[in-house]
Design a protein around this motif. Structure first.
Motif, short mmCIF file in Angstrom:
data_model
loop_
_atom_site.label_atom_id
_atom_site.label_comp_id
_atom_site.label_asym_id
_atom_site.label_seq_id
_atom_site.Cartn_x
_atom_site.Cartn_y
_atom_site.Cartn_z
N GLY A 261 -2.40 8.76 1.91
CA GLY A 261 -1.53 7.52 2.15
C GLY A 261 -0.10 6.72 2.80
N VAL A 262 0.69 7.74 2.34
CA VAL A 262 1.99 7.85 2.64
C VAL A 262 2.41 7.75 4.08
N ALA A 263 1.57 8.73 4.86
CA ALA A 263 2.18 8.79 6.25
C ALA A 263 0.92 7.63 6.39
N THR B 275 12.68 6.21 0.61
CA THR B 275 11.82 6.51 -0.46
C THR B 275 10.92 7.91 0.24
N VAL B 276 10.45 7.77 1.22
CA VAL B 276 9.39 8.38 2.72
C VAL B 276 9.94 9.78 2.25
N ALA C 5 1.32 -0.88 0.07
CA ALA C 5 -0.03 0.11 -0.15
C ALA C 5 0.96 0.63 0.04
N LEU C 6 1.79 1.39 0.79
CA LEU C 6 2.26 2.44 0.67
C LEU C 6 3.63 2.68 -0.97
N PHE C 7 3.62 1.06 -1.24
CA PHE C 7 4.31 1.74 -2.46
C PHE C 7 3.44 2.36 -3.61
N ALA C 8 2.19 1.49 -3.95
CA ALA C 8 0.92 1.75 -4.18
C ALA C 8 0.83 3.84 -3.89
N SER C 9 0.73 4.13 -2.84
CA SER C 9 0.42 5.48 -2.73
C SER C 9 1.75 6.32 -3.19
N ILE C 10 3.30 5.93 -3.04
CA ILE C 10 4.16 6.49 -3.10
C ILE C 10 4.09 6.71 -4.78
N ALA C 11 4.12 5.23 -5.50
CA ALA C 11 3.58 5.55 -7.03
C ALA C 11 2.51 6.46 -7.15
#
Lengths: 246, 531, 715
Positions: free
Chosen positions: C143-145, C252-253, C120-126
């Motif tokens: 989402g990232v947070a 990434t974050v 989910a984090l991958f997806a949020s970042i993308a």
């Protein structure tokens, strides 16, 4: 800082001419007794008996000297009775027979001719030998000019100079230092104690010299050997000259 | 009643319920025997705390069914007084009352005795791992006991390779920096543990006795002449002072005095040795601050002094001169005059070196306010010699207890207040110059006559102590002879042993890089303390 | 639909499948699936970004349109593409690493949760990177947070972890609040949420709005990036989080914060004044120095790395700041260089920091501690991990031939060009920032010498170290990927810089002078008018054409031309340098080998002065190593003694000395504490107004009424 420089220059050159010329200044050596012929055997016996370390041995009317044992107590000289004759030289260093013997070709390391790094290990000396080695750095001797350098670590050392009879607590450190040295390496025993224990050993706590533990390549008698005697030994170990008497 | 007698009277009245034996073997020597019990410790504490006496040393002897313990004290008064307090403890008793917990100066003496004799001191907080290192020696070996055979090496003795240092600094990330036993270019072996968290040394802990040669044990059974060799040679840099003290002890036992010429010559030679040793210490200090020119100049002077010693006395370290009764050989008047002349040059050079050093700020930065020992600390550690005098403890046996002709020379006692490295250096310079002055004055007015009083009746079953102000400070040699005139017990309390005990005071609180400098300003000899 | 479009859509679809499969799969296969899905999705991200950076058409894809909310529209410009590539490059190895690392949690925590949260984090970042709408951006940002929080809080049984994760969430939300306000201002100006329209409306924004948007977005996004003074969560979250999560967070974050800052202030509403740029520059420099100071003195490997993230982000932000100043002063060429340098450094940081965090995780797993005071000598037990950690340490310490050197060097060179600015005050700011960064670089070496020497060299400082074993090959391999990339980015900057230049294009629109950093020395003569003939000949004389014909690209020399009177402002050629190093090193090795054929290698014990053995308590500790730094910067660290106990056993006999210190982070001490204190003071005083008496309330009403009446009277 400039003041120091000027003072240094003003002092002039105080360095000995040795080895080009023998050093004649008084007091550079405590000297050693010379083999002496006495009037009769009894007198020789008496003189030899005064030696507390057995450096003198009488045979007939003659008294022979084992320089390796002499501790310069002057008892054979300063007494009411007969006296040994005395020499003031200092080129005493020699190669022990064990080092010239089988399996250990002396073949002085050609790599030592130009520069030798020396690790000094005090294995229980009285402070005299160590101080005499320290004097080698004094302007009068200036051992660096001959390519000898003192190093604090065995990793850089070519020559292990051992002073003292090797006390029990120093056996292990001494061995460790020897093992930490790279090849080729040489061992020099400096002073009567390092040659045979002198007045300190052997006992439960002090050894009878370095040779009990390590292969000695050069021996310097004297208690302590004066700086010039040590310099002489350094020249022997670096292959500049041969040993003294043998 | 003189002040000296007052002390004796006061001790008698304070401890009137105890059977004390009080004698005066000499006008300046008081001997108190307290028998069994802990009275000796009480008297000792009273002498030090209330009467300002200095704890000079302790000697333990194995005496039939008892451990005989002798404490020696002297005071700073002029004229001074020596007090020896002796007590017995039955050998069946497992514990001996400890003085160290009350008089700190006795600390190392008791630790040493514990290793030497295997006796325990009740209340001493830190025993073991002193003379015989824990990693090499198991418990239960007591080399100074009569029953111990000192001639053979003990090969299988179970070394303890798991040795770890005892540390006191408990702080996250703290460690003990290890230096030695083999370190530096020309250092005597000592193992230092410097506890720290980096940068500053919080606690300095020297482990000595890597050079322990058991001189005291080896002397036992020798005749006086044999023991003299050991006394002279256990520490060559102060050979003359040690043999001087030894000869004093023998002369006291034999009840003789060296002839006047010998006494003056002894002063001359002792001062020559002091001068040479101090110049050597100054060389060490210059070397530790990497001041190469100054080091060379001091080294030059030291070698000149060594040559002078060799020229007038035969041996560069003055071996073989002192004998009980005087000197083994006379020094020619001409040689002494020559010495005085040469000294004038050396004095001049020394004064100039001192001036130069005093104006070299990079040098002073490394010494000033570095390695400070306060007067109080020096006092309770019983420090001696130039180190103590730099911390404003004005005491010099040559002035307080003049021996062997020092009465004739009014000895000035240089002292400083700061107790830092520079104060110690200044004291060394002042004393060196003072020694040169004494030598010149002694050489000028040398009595004529013999240099040796023959010993008529060799002392047997006797004991005495000799005390001299060695270059490093008070040096005390106790000698007990048995019925055959052989050494029964020889006890040496050299100044370095005393000052090593207080060395940590100077090193603690300062940065690593100051450590070698502080060490050099203490001018300590390991050969002397390890003996 | 272009290739990039396809890859991006495939990525999202793939992650959706991954989440479903993970949820229905058995627990045992979890780690393996994590490795597979993670690595594959990372690879997809890299591919999608690479296509665009390589010159592909930017993604512009309308998926669907919902009335009232607008269209779901994906857009990927080169800037986003770079961030996407970096994210992918981090995800790929970290996912592989996670497979091995996550096993330690088997049975204790849900590995499924970890996997799903990270997808989910991958997806949020993308999503965050591929949107051009403020609304969707905020959604993805949340989402990232959220998923970061869930991942940090993975070991939720552990109270410190919970509080650290909570701190992260609170600070992230505070940052989001600021960002929301900034976005509302932007949307208000453009009457749209769409990036393109906001851009179009940017020129009409007044200075007040500009300042407000800048400050709110800089510090709001700065929370996630971890700049001073909003960095408090970082050094606490990392030690608490699992190592793979730390690697992802750092890799990434943090970049998302940088992306936000750059997107808002460089693209949507470009800064036109110098002052904000100076603020960014100084805040960056300050972050760098504060970060590295605390990193140097930290002994927990992960805390140290966390502080070092603050440092590296600081360097990147300082680069942005310099670029903003240059751009606002009309020096677009210099701005381009600095943006390129900053993006280079960000890329590098993501690579080596994720590598180092994975290394720290490996150590933690093998030994059971991350305390440098208890590690030591690991090189003997974990040789491969040690080598890769060393590569990371060399990179982060900016030692050539690794990548950190190139980007820091470029940043320094860019900042040095401030001499060409007109304003004296701005020059002073640059000098200050430059000095801070120089000190930072020096301390970074100290810091990572300490990390490597105390962790991997010397003697083992605890028995656990001697029981450590090398990690499984797959874990070691996952460390090898970023290590190799660090080396590649260090020796081939001339291939990286043009790509970065393309990425920077949305920010520095007008010039592409960064691409001139790589002069076309490989181009055959005649030289297309770009370079003077003599200039090229001079460079060819010293070998700048070596590789021509063999290698693609413009050349291997990084060079900046100042103008007609100053041909070379700065230049370097790491590719040739490494070639030379390899040749020299190899040559020397061969010569030595031949010259001393009889040489026998002897392994000897370390020389310890002749001790029977060297117990580890007699060797330097990490604390001891960094203590000089702590002593020199005492004023910043302000250690407070909480225990200083000297025991005595009897008079003059010393017993144990117990000492303990406590440090409050300088930012907390100077910024957070006063802030919370005044907030509390304010609320205390406000609370006092609530006396509960009806008369007082009536009074308030009357006073308010009076005020309004008076106001109305005058207006």
């Amino acid at each position: 800082m400039a003041g120091w420089f000027l003072k240094g220059v003003a002092l002039g050159v105080k360095t000995t001419k040795y080895p080009r010329r023998a050093e004649q200044a008084p007091g550079v050596s405590p000297g050693l007794p010379r083999p002496t012929r006495f009037l009769d055997a009894a007198q020789a016996q008496e003189v030899a008996s005064r030696c507390p370390t057995g450096a003198l041995s009488a045979s007939g009317s003659e008294v022979a000297v084992d320089a390796r044992k002499c501790i310069h107590c002057y008892r054979c000289l300063r007494s009411d009775g007969a006296a040994m004759s005395w020499s003031d030289d200092y080129d005493w260093a020699d190669v022990p027979e064990s080092a010239t013997g089988q399996g250990r070709p002396l073949g002085f390391e050609p790599r030592f001719r130009r520069s030798v790094n020396i690790l000094v290990v005090d294995a229980g000396d009285c402070g005299a030998c160590l101080n005499e080695i320290a004097q080698l750095a004094a302007p009068q001797y200036n051992l660096h000019r001959l390519g000898f350098f003192l190093t604090p670590t065995p990793r850089h050392a070519d020559l292990l100079m051992v002073v003292g009879p090797v006390t029990d607590a120093m056996r292990y450190p001494l061995l460790a230092a020897y093992e930490a040295m790279p090849e080729p390496k040489r061992v020099m025993a400096v002073g009567t104690c390092a040659l045979g224990g002198s007045v300190f050993g052997p006992s439960f706590i002090a050894g009878g010299g370095v040779a009990e533990l390590l292969p000695v390549d050069v021996e310097v008698p004297g208690n302590p050997p004066p700086p010039l005697a040590i310099l002489h030994a350094l020249r022997v170990v670096s292959g500049q000259i041969r040993g003294a008497r043998r | 009643m003189t002040p000296r007698e007052l002390i004796a009277t006061e001790i008698r009245s304070r401890w009137s319920e105890f059977p004390l034996t009080v004698e005066w073997p000499a006008p300046d020597r008081l001997r108190i025997d307290v028998g069994e019990g802990s009275t000796a410790v009480d008297i000792a504490e009273w002498l030090v705390d209330e009467r300002g006496f200095v704890f000079a040393g302790m000697a333990v002897r194995e005496h039939r069914r008892y451990w005989r313990i002798h404490y020696l004290f002297y005071d700073h008064g002029i004229p001074g007084l020596w007090i020896q307090v002796s007590s017995d403890t039955s050998r069946e008793q497992p514990l001996i009352p400890s003085l160290a917990s009350r008089v700190h100066a006795a600390d190392w003496h008791e630790r040493e005795a514990e290793d030497h004799f295997g006796i325990l001191f009740e209340g001493h907080p830190r025993l073991g791992d002193f003379v015989l290192h824990d990693e090499e020696w198991p418990e239960g070996i007591s080399p100074m006991r009569k029953s111990f055979d000192a001639s053979e090496r003990i090969l299988s003795r179970g070394t303890r390779p798991d040795w770890s240092p005892r540390r006191i600094l408990q702080e996250p990330g703290a460690f003990a920096m290890t230096v030695g036993p083999i370190y530096g270019g020309l250092s005597e072996p000592v193992h230092f543990l410097l506890e720290t968290t980096g940068e500053n040394v919080v606690r300095a802990f020297p482990r000595l006795f890597f050079k322990y040669r058991a001189i005291e044990k080896r002397a036992e059974g020798l005749d006086v002449n044999g023991a003299l060799l050991l006394a002279e040679r256990f520490s060559a840099t102060t050979a003359f002072a040690s043999s001087f003290a030894f000869c004093q002890a023998v002369e006291t036992m034999a009840d003789i005095e060296a002839p006047p010429r010998a006494r003056t010559l002894r002063v001359l030679l002792a001062e020559l040795e002091r001068l040479r040793r101090h110049v050597g210490s100054i060389r060490g200090i210059c070397g530790s601050t990497a001041l190469a020119v100054a080091e060379s100049r001091a080294g030059y002077l030291e070698e000149e002094l060594l040559r002078l010693s060799g020229e007038i006395g035969g041996h560069r370290y003055l071996f073989g001169l002192n004998v009980p009764g005087g000197l083994a050989a006379d020094l020619a008047d001409g040689a002494c005059r020559l010495l005085a002349e040469r000294l004038a040059e050396i004095e001049h050079a020394l004064a100039s070196l001192r001036r130069m050093l005093g104006t070299t700020s990079s040098f002073l930065d490394r010494l000033e306010e570095v390695g400070v020992v306060t007067s109080e600390e020096a006092g309770y550690h019983g420090l001696v010699g130039p180190v103590a005098r730099a911390s404003n403890i004005v005491c010099d046996l040559r002035a307080a207890h003049p021996y062997s002709g020092y009465e004739r020379f009014a000895v000035a006692v240089p002292h400083e207040e700061e107790g830092d490295g520079y104060a110690r250096l200044r004291v060394l310079f002042d004393e060196a110059l003072e020694s040169a002055r004494i030598i010149r004055s002694a050489a000028r007015d040398l009595p004529s006559g013999a240099v040796r009083t023959p010993i008529e009746r060799a002392p047997r079953n006797a004991w005495a102590f000799g005390a001299v102000e060695a270059p490093g400070g008070a040096s005390i040699h106790w000698l007990w002879l048995d019925e055959e005139g052989r050494v029964e017990r020889y006890r040496i309390v050299p100044p370095s042993f005393v000052n090593w005990h207080g060395f940590h005071l100077a090193a603690e609180g300062f940065a690593f890089q100051d450590f070698p400098i502080i060490l050099s300003t203490f001018a300590l000899s390991v050969a002397e303390s390890d003996r | 639909m272009s290739l990039a479009d396809g890859l991006l859509v495939l990525f999202f679809a793939f992650l959706g499948v991954a989440i479903i499969v993970t949820l229905v799969s058995s627990g045992r296969s979890g780690p393996l699936l994590m490795a597979l899905f993670g690595a594959a999705s990372g690879a997809l991200l890299v591919a999608a970004g690479a296509v665009i950076l390589a010159g592909g058409r930017p993604v512009d894809l309308s998926l669907w349109s919902i009335p009232g909310l607008g269209a779901l529209h994906l857009a990927l410009d080169p800037l986003s593409a770079l961030f996407l590539i970096v994210a992918g490059l981090v995800f790929l190895p970290v996912s592989i690493f996670s497979a091995g690392y996550a096993r330690r949690y088997e049975g204790r925590y849900s590995l499924k949760a970890m996997a799903v949260n990270s997808y989910a984090l991958f997806a949020s970042i993308a999503l965050l990177l591929s949107t051009d709408s403020l609304l969707l951006f905020l959604l993805a940002w949340e989402g990232v947070a959220l998923f970061s929080y869930l991942l940090v809080n993975f070991e939720h049984d552990h109270a410190p972890t919970r509080s650290a994760a909570y701190l992260f969430l609170v600070m992230a939300e505070a940052g989001t609040a600021a960002v929301v306000v900034a976005f509302m201002l932007l949307a208000n100006g453009a009457h749209s949420f769409d990036f393109a329209e906001i851009r179009a409306a940017a020129s009409s924004a007044g200075p007040g709005i500009r300042w407000a948007v800048f400050l709110l977005s800089f510090f709001g996004f700065g929370v996630k990036a971890g700049i001073v003074p909003v960095n408090a969560w970082l050094p606490r979250a990392h030690p608490a989080a699992p190592a793979n999560v730390s690697a992802i967070m750092s890799g990434t974050v943090l970049n998302m914060g940088l992306y936000g800052i750059l997107r808002t202030n460089g693209d949507l509403l470009p800064l036109t004044q110098v002052a904000p740029g100076v603020i960014v520059l100084l805040v960056g420099a300050l972050s760098a120095i504060v970060g590295i100071l605390y990193a140097t003195t930290a002994n927990d490997l992960k805390t140290m790395l966390a502080h070092s993230s603050i440092e590296n982000i600081g360097i990147v932000v300082a680069g942005f700041g310099g670029a903003f100043v240059f751009a606002a002063s009309g020096r677009g060429d210099l701005a381009a260089i600095l943006v390129t340098a900053a993006l280079y450094h960000m890329t590098n940081h993501s690579l080596y920091k994720s590598l180092l965090f994975m290394g720290a995780g490996s150590v933690d797993e093998a030994v059971g501690t991350r305390d440098l005071d208890r590690l030591g000598g690991l090189a003997r037990w974990m040789p491969l991990t040690s080598i890769f950690f060393l590569a990371g340490a060399l990179s982060i310490a900016a030692i050539p031939p690794f990548n950190g050197f190139v980007s820091e060097w470029l940043t320094f060179q860019g900042i040095l060009r401030s001499a060409e600015l007109a304003s004296r005050a701005v020059q002073v700011a640059f000098v200050l920032a430059g000095a801070c960064l120089a000190l930072t670089a020096a301390l970074a070496i100290t810091c990572f010498v300490k990390a490597f020497a105390m962790g991997f060299l010397g003697v083992a400082r605890s028995p656990e170290v001697r029981r450590a074993r090398e990690r499984p090959l797959i874990t070691v391999f996952s460390l090898g990927i970023p290590a190799a990339l660090c080396l590649l980015l260090g020796i081939l900057p001339t291939y990286v810089i043009p790509a970065l230049d393309r990425a920077a294009r949305p920010v520095v629109v007008e010039t592409s002078s960064a691409v001139e950093l790589v002069p076309p020395f490989f181009a055959p003569p005649p030289y297309s008018g770009e370079l003077p003939e003599g200039f090229v000949r001079d460079f060819h004389d010293i070998g700048a054409q070596v590789g021509q014909g063999l290698l693609p690209g413009r050349g291997l020399v990084v060079l900046h031309r100042g103008g007609p009177d100053r041909h070379v402002v700065f230049a370097m050629a790491p590719s040739y340098m490494i070639l030379l190093l390899v040749l020299l090193g190899g040559g020397t090795y061969v010569v030595v080998r031949v010259a001393s054929r009889s040489r026998s290698l002897r392994r000897a014990r370390q020389w310890d002065g002749g001790l029977h053995r060297l117990p580890h308590e007699l060797t330097y500790t990490a604390t001891g190593f960094s203590n000089p730094v702590r002593v020199i910067f005492r004023g910043i660290f302000r250690p407070r003694t909480i225990e200083d106990l000297h025991e005595t056993m009897s008079e003059h006999f010393r017993g144990p000395i117990r000492r303990q210190y406590e440090e409050v982070h300088v930012v907390t001490r100077l910024f957070v504490k006063p802030l919370t204190r005044s907030a509390r003071w304010l609320s205390d005083n406000l609370a006092r107004m609530h006396s509960g008496k009806i008369n007082t309330y009536v009074g308030y009403v009357l006073i308010t009424l009076a005020v309004f009446v008076v106001l109305a009277w005058f207006t």
